[in-house]
Design a protein around this motif. Structure first.
Motif, mmCIF file in Angstrom:
data_model
loop_
_atom_site.group_PDB
_atom_site.id
_atom_site.type_symbol
_atom_site.label_atom_id
_atom_site.label_comp_id
_atom_site.label_asym_id
_atom_site.label_seq_id
_atom_site.Cartn_x
_atom_site.Cartn_y
_atom_site.Cartn_z
ATOM 1 N N GLY A 53 0.805 -1.216 0.000
ATOM 2 C CA GLY A 53 0.000 0.000 0.000
ATOM 3 C C GLY A 53 0.836 1.262 0.000
ATOM 4 N N THR A 54 1.926 1.252 0.768
ATOM 5 C CA THR A 54 2.811 2.425 0.802
ATOM 6 C C THR A 54 3.422 2.666 -0.569
ATOM 7 O OG1 THR A 54 3.309 2.013 3.143
ATOM 8 C CG2 THR A 54 4.811 3.461 1.938
ATOM 9 N N LEU A 55 3.882 1.597 -1.221
ATOM 10 C CA LEU A 55 4.439 1.734 -2.566
ATOM 11 C C LEU A 55 3.381 2.197 -3.563
ATOM 12 C CD1 LEU A 55 6.620 -1.505 -2.791
ATOM 13 C CD2 LEU A 55 7.470 0.843 -2.812
ATOM 14 N N GLU A 56 2.204 1.618 -3.454
ATOM 15 C CA GLU A 56 1.132 1.918 -4.405
ATOM 16 C C GLU A 56 0.709 3.385 -4.343
ATOM 17 O OE1 GLU A 56 -2.316 -0.903 -5.614
ATOM 18 O OE2 GLU A 56 -2.936 0.108 -3.789
ATOM 19 N N HIS A 57 0.713 3.966 -3.134
ATOM 20 C CA HIS A 57 0.197 5.325 -2.946
ATOM 21 C C HIS A 57 1.289 6.348 -2.634
ATOM 22 C CE1 HIS A 57 -4.068 4.084 -2.899
ATOM 23 N NE2 HIS A 57 -3.626 2.995 -2.299
ATOM 24 N N MET A 58 2.540 6.047 -2.957
ATOM 25 C CA MET A 58 3.662 6.841 -2.449
ATOM 26 C C MET A 58 3.664 8.288 -2.950
ATOM 27 S SD MET A 58 7.451 5.435 -1.825
ATOM 28 C CE MET A 58 8.044 5.474 -3.502
ATOM 29 N N ILE A 59 3.345 8.521 -4.213
ATOM 30 C CA ILE A 59 3.321 9.902 -4.720
ATOM 31 C C ILE A 59 2.219 10.694 -4.021
ATOM 32 C CG2 ILE A 59 2.869 11.313 -6.777
ATOM 33 C CD1 ILE A 59 4.321 9.147 -8.417
ATOM 34 N N LYS A 77 15.720 12.529 5.779
ATOM 35 C CA LYS A 77 16.609 11.372 5.836
ATOM 36 C C LYS A 77 15.823 10.148 5.363
ATOM 37 C CE LYS A 77 19.486 13.179 9.557
ATOM 38 N NZ LYS A 77 20.658 13.416 8.696
ATOM 39 N N PRO A 78 16.433 9.260 4.581
ATOM 40 C CA PRO A 78 15.699 8.130 3.983
ATOM 41 C C PRO A 78 14.901 7.300 4.983
ATOM 42 C CG PRO A 78 17.868 8.297 3.007
ATOM 43 C CD PRO A 78 17.836 9.304 4.126
ATOM 44 N N VAL A 79 15.472 7.005 6.157
ATOM 45 C CA VAL A 79 14.756 6.179 7.146
ATOM 46 C C VAL A 79 13.536 6.920 7.669
ATOM 47 C CG1 VAL A 79 14.902 5.098 9.425
ATOM 48 C CG2 VAL A 79 16.788 4.822 7.791
ATOM 49 N N ILE A 80 13.697 8.201 8.003
ATOM 50 C CA ILE A 80 12.575 8.998 8.514
ATOM 51 C C ILE A 80 11.503 9.146 7.446
ATOM 52 C CG2 ILE A 80 11.888 11.299 9.338
ATOM 53 C CD1 ILE A 80 13.423 9.578 11.391
ATOM 54 N N ARG A 81 11.931 9.407 6.212
ATOM 55 C CA ARG A 81 10.979 9.541 5.101
ATOM 56 C C ARG A 81 10.129 8.288 4.963
ATOM 57 N NH1 ARG A 81 14.252 11.524 0.743
ATOM 58 N NH2 ARG A 81 15.117 9.435 0.518
ATOM 59 N N MET A 82 10.762 7.112 5.074
ATOM 60 C CA MET A 82 10.012 5.872 4.882
ATOM 61 C C MET A 82 9.130 5.554 6.082
ATOM 62 S SD MET A 82 9.620 4.152 2.215
ATOM 63 C CE MET A 82 11.072 4.241 1.177
ATOM 64 N N ILE A 83 9.581 5.892 7.282
ATOM 65 C CA ILE A 83 8.727 5.718 8.475
ATOM 66 C C ILE A 83 7.472 6.562 8.322
ATOM 67 C CG2 ILE A 83 8.536 6.237 10.948
ATOM 68 C CD1 ILE A 83 11.488 5.405 11.217
ATOM 69 N N LEU A 84 7.637 7.813 7.894
ATOM 70 C CA LEU A 84 6.485 8.710 7.727
ATOM 71 C C LEU A 84 5.560 8.221 6.616
ATOM 72 C CD1 LEU A 84 8.197 12.222 8.101
ATOM 73 C CD2 LEU A 84 6.633 11.129 9.717
ATOM 74 N N ARG A 85 6.139 7.754 5.517
ATOM 75 C CA ARG A 85 5.304 7.277 4.409
ATOM 76 C C ARG A 85 4.421 6.111 4.840
ATOM 77 N NH1 ARG A 85 9.977 7.243 -0.335
ATOM 78 N NH2 ARG A 85 9.486 9.272 -1.273
ATOM 79 N N SER A 86 5.019 5.115 5.482
ATOM 80 C CA SER A 86 4.217 3.943 5.866
ATOM 81 C C SER A 86 3.190 4.314 6.927
ATOM 82 C CB SER A 86 5.117 2.798 6.340
ATOM 83 O OG SER A 86 5.873 3.164 7.466
ATOM 84 N N ALA A 87 3.528 5.274 7.803
ATOM 85 C CA ALA A 87 2.575 5.714 8.829
ATOM 86 C C ALA A 87 1.393 6.455 8.202
ATOM 87 C CB ALA A 87 3.279 6.611 9.844
ATOM 88 N N VAL A 88 1.676 7.332 7.234
ATOM 89 C CA VAL A 88 0.585 8.060 6.568
ATOM 90 C C VAL A 88 -0.318 7.087 5.805
ATOM 91 C CG1 VAL A 88 0.041 9.755 4.753
ATOM 92 C CG2 VAL A 88 1.816 10.250 6.445
ATOM 93 N N TYR A 89 0.273 6.064 5.186
ATOM 94 C CA TYR A 89 -0.567 5.056 4.520
ATOM 95 C C TYR A 89 -1.535 4.430 5.521
ATOM 96 C CZ TYR A 89 -2.317 0.822 2.490
ATOM 97 O OH TYR A 89 -3.177 -0.158 2.073
ATOM 98 N N GLN A 90 -1.021 4.031 6.685
ATOM 99 C CA GLN A 90 -1.879 3.404 7.696
ATOM 100 C C GLN A 90 -2.981 4.365 8.144
ATOM 101 O OE1 GLN A 90 0.568 1.332 10.860
ATOM 102 N NE2 GLN A 90 2.206 1.886 9.433
ATOM 103 N N MET A 91 -2.646 5.642 8.307
ATOM 104 C CA MET A 91 -3.622 6.626 8.782
ATOM 105 C C MET A 91 -4.703 6.907 7.745
ATOM 106 S SD MET A 91 -0.853 9.186 10.581
ATOM 107 C CE MET A 91 -1.929 10.325 11.410
ATOM 108 N N CYS A 92 -4.324 6.888 6.469
ATOM 109 C CA CYS A 92 -5.274 7.247 5.415
ATOM 110 C C CYS A 92 -6.034 6.055 4.826
ATOM 111 C CB CYS A 92 -4.537 7.973 4.280
ATOM 112 S SG CYS A 92 -3.907 9.591 4.748
ATOM 113 N N TYR A 93 -5.462 4.845 4.946
ATOM 114 C CA TYR A 93 -6.051 3.698 4.250
ATOM 115 C C TYR A 93 -6.376 2.500 5.141
ATOM 116 C CZ TYR A 93 -5.265 5.927 -0.245
ATOM 117 O OH TYR A 93 -5.321 6.783 -1.312
ATOM 118 N N MET A 94 -6.042 2.564 6.423
ATOM 119 C CA MET A 94 -6.324 1.431 7.307
ATOM 120 C C MET A 94 -7.074 1.922 8.547
ATOM 121 S SD MET A 94 -2.702 -0.665 7.007
ATOM 122 C CE MET A 94 -3.260 -2.127 7.902
#
Length: 450
Positions: A53-59, A77-94
Motif C-alpha cells: 500500500g505504501t508503494l502503491e500510494h507513495m506519490i 533522511k531516507p529512514v525517517i521519510r520511509m517511516i512517515l510514508r508507511s505511517a501516513v498510509y496506515q492513517m489514510c487507508y487502514m
C-alpha cells in the motif's frame, strides 16, 4: 518489544530495500515473509498490506506530507521519510489502528533506528496529518497530468505518456484498476488434474475459488495464507500464471511433436503451458539469462512433473547456431517497461525512465533479430510484452514486418474468446486493465513463409 513494532520494523526494512537498494518489491517481500514463516496470518497480512500500500500510494502520500511538513519529503533522511510514508498510509487507508497508535509506533521506530533527536519532528508531522487529512488540498482536476499523477501515484512523465496514447477516460480506468486488490490467477495442470477436481481440492484446503471467464482451465483464488503450504500447489496441480500469459500459448496453438523455444522463459509459466499442450511429446527449450532465473524455471518443471522440457542459461541476444531453422514455435516474451503490471509490481513506476524505455526498444529489436532465425519455414514467432507503451508494442510489430520480410502477420481474431475479440487488431492483441479482466499485456503473432 511488542509484535506490532516488529511488524512495522520489517515493513521499514522491506521498503528501504526496494527504494534504496532497488530490490524488486515482490522479491523483497517474499524473502522477508519466507524468513519469518512463523508469523501469524494476521501479521503476514499486515506486513504485505502496508508494504504494498505504501508503494502503491507513495506519490499521493508524499503530496500529503509536503502540505503538512516543514521539511519537504525529498530533503528528509531516507529512514525517517520511509517511516512517515508507511505511517501516513496506515492513517489514510487502514481503519484497524487508531491514528494515535500509528503515530506512537512511528516515533518508537524512529528512536530505535537511532533518530531520537527527530522523534518530535515525526510526532508533530503525523499528528498534523491526523488532524488535517480530510482537508488536503488536491490538484485541480482540469490539470489532468498533475491530478492523475497524485490521485493514482503514477509519475508525471508516465501519466503524460498514457494520456497521449489512450486519452483521459481509458487512462483513468487503467490507473484505477492498478489500485484494486485482485485475487491470484492460476492455471490448472491438465496433465495432473481436471479443472473441476482442482477446484474441489482447493476448496478442501480452505481456498476461495472462482472460474475465470476467459479460459475454462483458469481460476481466481484467494483467502489462503502461504501459497507454498497448499498441498495442491506442492503436488503440481496448478501453476500461478496470469490469464494474459496463458493466451500466448492459446495463440501459439502448439501441435503434438512440436519443437518450441521460449527465449526469455522465467519463471516458466508459458514454457510449461506449452509442454502441457504437447501432452508429453515434442520438446520445449526454456531459456533465460541468469542462473537465478533458470533455477526458478527448474523448480516449476520439477513441481509440475514435465519431462519434455529442458532448461538452459542463454543470453537471448547471442545467436545459437544449432537452433537456426529448428523451431516450430518461438516464444519471445521480452524484457519491457512493465507498464501493464504496475498494479502487481508497484516499484516499477519509480524505477523505469523514458531513457530506459528507449533502451528496451533497442533490446527487443536486437533479440527479435536473433530469434527470428530459429523459426523453421511455416513456423510461428509469438512476440509479447507486459507493457502498454506503443513504441514497445505496435511500433515494434511494424518494424519487424519491415525488417523480416520472410514473416507474415497471423490474424488473432479466431484465437480468442468472444469477450476479447474487441481487443484484437489484425495480428495484435492488447489487454487493458480496467477494460479486460487481466493484466495489461500485448501479444502479436507472425508465421514464417513456407
Amino acid at each position: 518489544m511488542t509484535k506490532e513494532i516488529n511488524e512495522r520494523e520489517l515493513v521499514l526494512e522491506i521498503l528501504l530495500e526496494i527504494m534504496r537498494d532497488h530490490v524488486k518489491s515482490h522479491v523483497a517481500l517474499q524473502n522477508t515473509l519466507g524468513k519469518y514463516q512463523y508469523l501469524e496470518k494476521r501479521e503476514r497480512a499486515f506486513i504485505t498490506r502496508v508494504t504494498e500500500g505504501t508503494l502503491e500510494h507513495m506519490i499521493e502520500i508524499d503530496y500529503i506530507l509536503n502540505q503538512f511538513s516543514s521539511v519537504k519529503v525529498n530533503k528528509m533522511k531516507p529512514v525517517i521519510r520511509m517511516i512517515l510514508r508507511s505511517a501516513v498510509y496506515q492513517m489514510c487507508y487502514m481503519d484497524s489502528v487508531p491514528d494515535s497508535a500509528v503515530c506512537n509506533e512511528a516515533v518508537k521506530l524512529a528512536v530505535k533506528k537511532g533518530f531520537r533527536n527527530l522523534k518530535g519532528f515525526v510526532n508533530g508531522v503525523l499528528r498534523t496529518v491526523g488532524r488535517n487529512k480530510d482537508q488536503v488540498k488536491w490538484p485541480d482536476e482540469k490539470d489532468a497530468v498533475t491530478y492523475l499523477s497524485v490521485r493514482y501515484s503514477i509519475p508525471e512523465w508516465m501519466t503524460e505518456q498514457f494520456l497521449e496514447q489512450y486519452g483521459r477516460e481509458i487512462t483513468e480506468k487503467i490507473f484505477g484498476d492498478f489500485q484494486k486488490e485482485k485475487p491470484l490467477t492460476i492455471r490448472c495442470n491438465l496433465q495432473k488434474q481436471t479443472p473441476e477436481k482442482l477446484a474441489e481440492l482447493l476448496q478442501e484446503e480452505g481456498v476461495n475459488v472462482k472460474p475465470h471467464p476467459y479460459l475454462p482451465y483458469a481460476y481466481w483464488i484467494s483467502g489462503f495464507d502461504y501459497l507454498g503450504s497448499l498441498k495442491s500447489f506442492q503436488d503440481g496441480a496448478f501453476q500461478v500464471q496470469d490469464l494474459s500469459s496463458m493466451l500466448v500459448t492459446e495463440i501459439a496453438a502448439p501441435k503434438k511433436g512440436d519443437h518450441v523455444i521460449d527465449v526469455c522463459a522465467a519463471p516458466g509459466g508459458k514454457a510449461l503451458h506449452m509442454a502441457e499442450k504437447l501432452e508429453g511429446t515434442g520438446l520445449v527449450e526454456a531459456r533465460d539469462l541468469t542462473a537465478y532465473k533458470t533455477e526458478l524455471i527448474e523448480e516449476n518443471v520439477m513441481r509440475l512433473g514435465f519431462e519434455n522440457v529442458t532448461v538452459s542459461c542463454q543470453d537471448a541476444t547471442v545467436p545459437v547456431l544449432e537452433s537456426e531453422g529448428r523451431a516450430d514455435i518461438v516464444i519471445a516474451d521480452l524484457p519491457c517497461s512493465g507498464l501493464g503490471v504496475l498494479g502487481k509490481k508497484t516499484d516499477l513506476k519509480y524505477n523505469i525512465t523514458q531513457e530506459m524505455q528507449k533502451e528496451l526498444v533497442k533490446l527487443q529489436r536486437e533479440i527479435l533479430t536473433v530469434v527470428r532465425t530459429y523459426v523453421k519455414p511455416g513456423g510461428k514467432l509469438i512476440y509479447s510484452t507486459c507493457t502498454l507503451n506503443r513504441e514497445e508494442n505496435e511500433e515494434n510489430v511494424s518494424w519487424f514486418l519491415e525488417a523480416a520480410p520472410e514473416f507474415l502477420p497471423v490474424s488473432l481474431s479466431e484465437a480468442v474468446c468472444d469477450s476479447l475479440k474487441s481487443a484484437v487488431e489484425g495480428n495484435m492483441l492488447k489487454l487493458l486493465p480496467g477494460i479486460h479482466q487481466s493484466d495489461g499485456f500485448f501479444i502479436s503473432a507472425f508465421q514464417k513463409k513456407e
